[in-house]
Design an enzyme around this catalytic site. Sequence first.
Site, PDB file in Angstrom:
ATOM      1  N   ARG A 162       1.196  -0.750  -0.011  1.00 18.17           N
ATOM      2  CA  ARG A 162      -0.076  -0.239   0.105  1.00 18.17           C
ATOM      3  C   ARG A 162       0.679   1.089  -0.051  1.00 18.17           C
ATOM      4  O   ARG A 162       2.254   1.547   0.585  1.00 18.17           O
ATOM      5  CB  ARG A 162      -0.685   0.188   1.644  1.00 18.17           C
ATOM      6  CG  ARG A 162      -1.760  -1.351   1.358  1.00 18.17           C
ATOM      7  CD  ARG A 162      -2.595  -1.628   2.504  1.00 18.17           C
ATOM      8  NE  ARG A 162      -3.738  -1.987   2.568  1.00 18.17           N
ATOM      9  CZ  ARG A 162      -3.898  -3.530   2.600  1.00 18.17           C
ATOM     10  NH1 ARG A 162      -2.619  -4.029   3.350  1.00 18.17           N
ATOM     11  NH2 ARG A 162      -5.105  -4.682   2.414  1.00 18.17           N
ATOM     12  N   HIS A 214      -2.830   2.535  -5.850  1.00 20.69           N
ATOM     13  CA  HIS A 214      -2.963   1.383  -5.171  1.00 20.69           C
ATOM     14  C   HIS A 214      -4.015   0.215  -6.321  1.00 20.69           C
ATOM     15  O   HIS A 214      -3.804  -1.020  -5.793  1.00 20.69           O
ATOM     16  CB  HIS A 214      -4.339   2.183  -4.487  1.00 20.69           C
ATOM     17  CG  HIS A 214      -4.538   0.752  -2.989  1.00 20.69           C
ATOM     18  ND1 HIS A 214      -4.110   0.399  -1.608  1.00 20.69           N
ATOM     19  CD2 HIS A 214      -5.611  -0.144  -3.799  1.00 20.69           C
ATOM     20  CE1 HIS A 214      -4.384  -0.908  -1.538  1.00 20.69           C
ATOM     21  NE2 HIS A 214      -6.234  -0.980  -2.352  1.00 20.69           N
ATOM     22  N   ARG A 242      -1.900  -2.406  -6.973  1.00 18.34           N
ATOM     23  CA  ARG A 242      -1.797  -4.228  -6.099  1.00 18.34           C
ATOM     24  C   ARG A 242      -2.954  -4.771  -7.333  1.00 18.34           C
ATOM     25  O   ARG A 242      -2.856  -6.260  -6.863  1.00 18.34           O
ATOM     26  CB  ARG A 242      -2.729  -3.431  -4.706  1.00 18.34           C
ATOM     27  CG  ARG A 242      -1.000  -2.840  -4.259  1.00 18.34           C
ATOM     28  CD  ARG A 242      -1.957  -2.095  -2.271  1.00 18.34           C
ATOM     29  NE  ARG A 242      -2.901  -3.791  -1.411  1.00 18.34           N
ATOM     30  CZ  ARG A 242      -2.258  -4.451  -0.944  1.00 18.34           C
ATOM     31  NH1 ARG A 242      -1.078  -4.387  -0.568  1.00 18.34           N
ATOM     32  NH2 ARG A 242      -3.054  -4.920   0.298  1.00 18.34           N
TER      33      ARG A 242
END
Length: 188
Positions: A39, A123, A126
């Site tokens: 993150r 983000h 991910r």
Amino acid sequence: VEHLPACPYQEVPQLMEALARDPSIPSQCLRFLILTATRSGETRGVSWDEVDLAARTWTLPAERTKANRPHRVPLSEGAVRIIRAAPHIAGQDFIFPGVREGKLSDVALGKALHQLMTGVTVHGFRSSFRQWAAEQTSFPTAVCELALSHVNKDRVDAAYQRSDLFEQRRQLMEAWDQFLVGRDHPDF
């Protein structure tokens, strides 16, 4: 659940190549984030004392994770190279320091990304990683989910499966690194 816009995993190697040409701290931090599938806040806050380069491990303390539990991140060769190339500034704890504050800002990461690619979020990498792992590897789901530091919501399974599958995650992250630099990994 809000799904944040993600870069298709097939396009991430080209982005990594472009980021590698930019020696700025935000670009190198973004490369590290992509390589580790972590993150933004975790990555921007990585400090020198959390990293063991000899063991190729980054250990996040519980208070710095979403799950509020310690998380060990295996560092691929590419991630280690980024850390080794980072300047160690006297009195600065963060590997990727910001201009005004101690750690790099989320805005700086977004700006580095959006100079090269629009319509995606930091983000979202991910998700790029997770999609690649599902479609291009044979690593078990549990390994992939633990690589993202996701909590096993199946309480029975979690009661019995207590390992963090670290060595399998190390292999997964090396395979991701190899994919990102355009080399096939023999183990996936």
